[in-house]
Design a protein around this motif. Structure first.
Motif, short mmCIF file in Angstrom:
data_model
loop_
_atom_site.label_atom_id
_atom_site.label_comp_id
_atom_site.label_asym_id
_atom_site.label_seq_id
_atom_site.Cartn_x
_atom_site.Cartn_y
_atom_site.Cartn_z
N ALA A 1 -7.53 0.76 7.46
CA ALA A 1 -7.82 -0.18 6.58
C ALA A 1 -9.41 -0.75 6.70
O ALA A 1 -10.26 -0.77 5.76
CB ALA A 1 -7.08 -1.65 6.66
N PHE B 1 -5.40 4.02 -0.47
CA PHE B 1 -6.68 3.34 0.20
C PHE B 1 -7.81 4.35 -0.67
O PHE B 1 -8.78 3.75 -0.94
CB PHE B 1 -6.73 3.81 1.41
N MET C 1 -11.75 2.11 5.49
CA MET C 1 -11.58 1.91 3.93
C MET C 1 -12.49 0.79 3.48
O MET C 1 -13.60 1.04 2.87
CB MET C 1 -10.24 1.80 3.31
N TYR C 2 -12.38 -0.22 4.20
CA TYR C 2 -13.31 -1.55 3.60
C TYR C 2 -14.80 -1.28 4.10
O TYR C 2 -15.55 -1.51 3.34
CB TYR C 2 -12.83 -2.70 4.17
N THR D 1 0.83 -1.34 -0.03
CA THR D 1 0.10 0.02 0.01
C THR D 1 0.73 1.31 0.01
O THR D 1 0.11 2.58 -0.20
CB THR D 1 -0.99 0.03 1.22
N THR E 1 0.06 5.11 1.82
CA THR E 1 -1.14 4.29 2.02
C THR E 1 -2.49 5.33 1.99
O THR E 1 -3.41 4.72 1.63
CB THR E 1 -0.99 3.64 3.41
N LYS E 2 -2.25 6.56 2.47
CA LYS E 2 -3.57 7.40 2.17
C LYS E 2 -3.89 7.40 0.79
O LYS E 2 -5.20 7.36 0.40
CB LYS E 2 -3.30 8.80 2.51
#
Length: 417
Positions: A308, A278, A311-312, A269, A274-275
């Protein structure tokens, strides 16, 4: 290692003495970018540690030994059986593959007032599909030589017991973990000892935890354990440089799936933060469902699982079906803390542990009270097709690439400096 006069020369043992993700990425590059030229560049992050000239002289001689490596029939048959995602065409290619030391440039740079110690510049230049295999074994070679010739204030005393103790703690805590320590290992012998010990403890203790395997393909074969790994930063870096940064994450994931279908779908990621990943990942909920999980490799690991989950949750994906692999500078304390957090949140998790297993030594002169530090070094993709490659990590000290390009990409992604 073997003695050549007074100098110890490193002799590589196998094409498979590398990490699995190098082979999986080589197959994908061969499929999608077979004619692209690449440049890899070495970075030593510890500016206060220097290499002896003798170490670099031996390193140059050792690199010549790599041209003698080739995949054996036994190794090919094992790959075909163990890694069904490798096609016959790729295995044919790997069987014919030979390292070309002429692709490697090594230059010793003495420090002022000390011509016998200094820094080193290392570059690998050639077809991307060929040069991609240099990084891991070349770093393992340099690390072993440095600790044979430069930093020698250490011994193997207690290494098996240390590995046993670490394994027992993680196994009894219910952790699933893999050995990821090839690139910065103290020596081939150390990694061999560690993997044998981890396997021994895992088979001996009948607990919930599990030693999952190793990223090193050679040792996976030797010990009949799983080779572990899927994808690395350079896949995203190269595709972004070639095809543009606007949709780099999505393109990288799409091309990977064209090669591997439903296999090896763990997404790294943090190549461009990672920001940003995502944000891009959430734009395609179907793809997010297809990918089995995520790998955390920089930044604050305790912030990763909550982010995470958010996000999911926002795209309606059940986190109980997803896993997280942690692989950044892990220690026992970090592993136990992250395992507890993931259990509470609802993620399955596992841990890829490198230097903490294969280069965790103490100095003899301190009566084993002071750390004999591992080399803090990387080899990163610098250019493809003449275009600059960058990495914008969750840890700014791990950023790589031309500063102008880094700033351009940060601006494009809305990342504040």
């Amino acid at each position: 290692m073997e003695e050549d006069g007074e100098i110890l020369i490193y002799t590589p043992r196998s094409v498979l003495d590398t990490d699995l993700y190098k082979l999986t990425m080589q197959q994908a590059i061969r499929q999608h970018f077979p004619e692209i030229e690449a440049l890899y560049r070495f970075t030593h992050r510890d500016h206060n540690t220097f290499f002896p000239r003798k170490c670099i002289d031996v390193f140059q001689k050792s690199i010549e030994r790599f041209r003698n490596l080739s995949l054996s029939l036994d190794e090919r048959n094992w790959l075909e059986k163990t890694c069904p995602y490798f096609t016959k065409e790729y295995l044919d290619y790997l069987a014919d593959f030979r390292f070309d030391p002429d692709q490697i440039s090594i230059k010793f740079l003495p420090v002022p007032d000390d011509v016998e110690h200094g820094n080193v510049q290392i570059e690998a230049k050639g077809l991307w599909v060929e040069t991609i295999l240099w990084e891991v074994p070349m770093m393992a070679c340099l690390s072993e030589l440095y600790f044979r010739i430069g930093e020698t204030d250490w011994s193997y005393e207690g290494q098996k017991d240390n590995a046993s103790q670490k394994a027992r703690v993680m196994l009894r805590a219910g952790c699933a973990f893999s050995e990821f320590g090839t690139r910065r290992r103290r020596s081939f012998y150390t990694q061999d000892l560690v993997i044998a010990t981890l396997k021994e403890e895992s088979e001996k203790l009948h607990v919930q935890g599990k030693f999952v395997g190793t990223s090193n393909v050679y040792f996976a074969k030797q010990y009949n354990i799983n080779p572990v790994g899927t994808i690395a930063h350079e896949w995203f870096m190269g595709i972004a440089a070639l095809n543009g940064y606007e949709s780099a994450n999505a393109q990288a994931l799409e091309l990977w799936q064209k090669t591997y279908q439903d296999s090896l779908l763990i997404a790294l990621t943090d190549t461009f933060s990672t920001k940003v990943f995502f944000q891009d990942f959430a734009k395609d909920p179907d793809r997010a469902r297809q990918w089995a999980g995520l790998r955390q490799d920089s930044g604050n690991p305790l912030e990763f699982a909550p982010a995470a989950k958010a996000m999911y949750d926002n795209i309606g994906v059940d986190i109980g079906t997803k896993s997280i692999i942690y692989s950044d500078a892990l220690t026992l304390d970090k592993v136990l803390q992250l395992k507890k957090q993931c259990d509470e949140i609802g993620f399955k998790c596992s841990f890829g542990i490198g230097t903490f297993l294969t280069n965790n030594f103490m100095k003899k002169s301190s009566n084993y009270a002071e750390t004999s530090r591992a080399l803090n070094m990387v080899i990163k993709l610098a250019r493809v097709d003449g275009k600059e490659c960058v990495k914008i990590s969750d840890d700014p000290t791990k950023n790589t690439g031309d500063q102008a390009t880094v700033q351009h990409v940060k601006n494009l992604y809305g990342l504040l400096s």
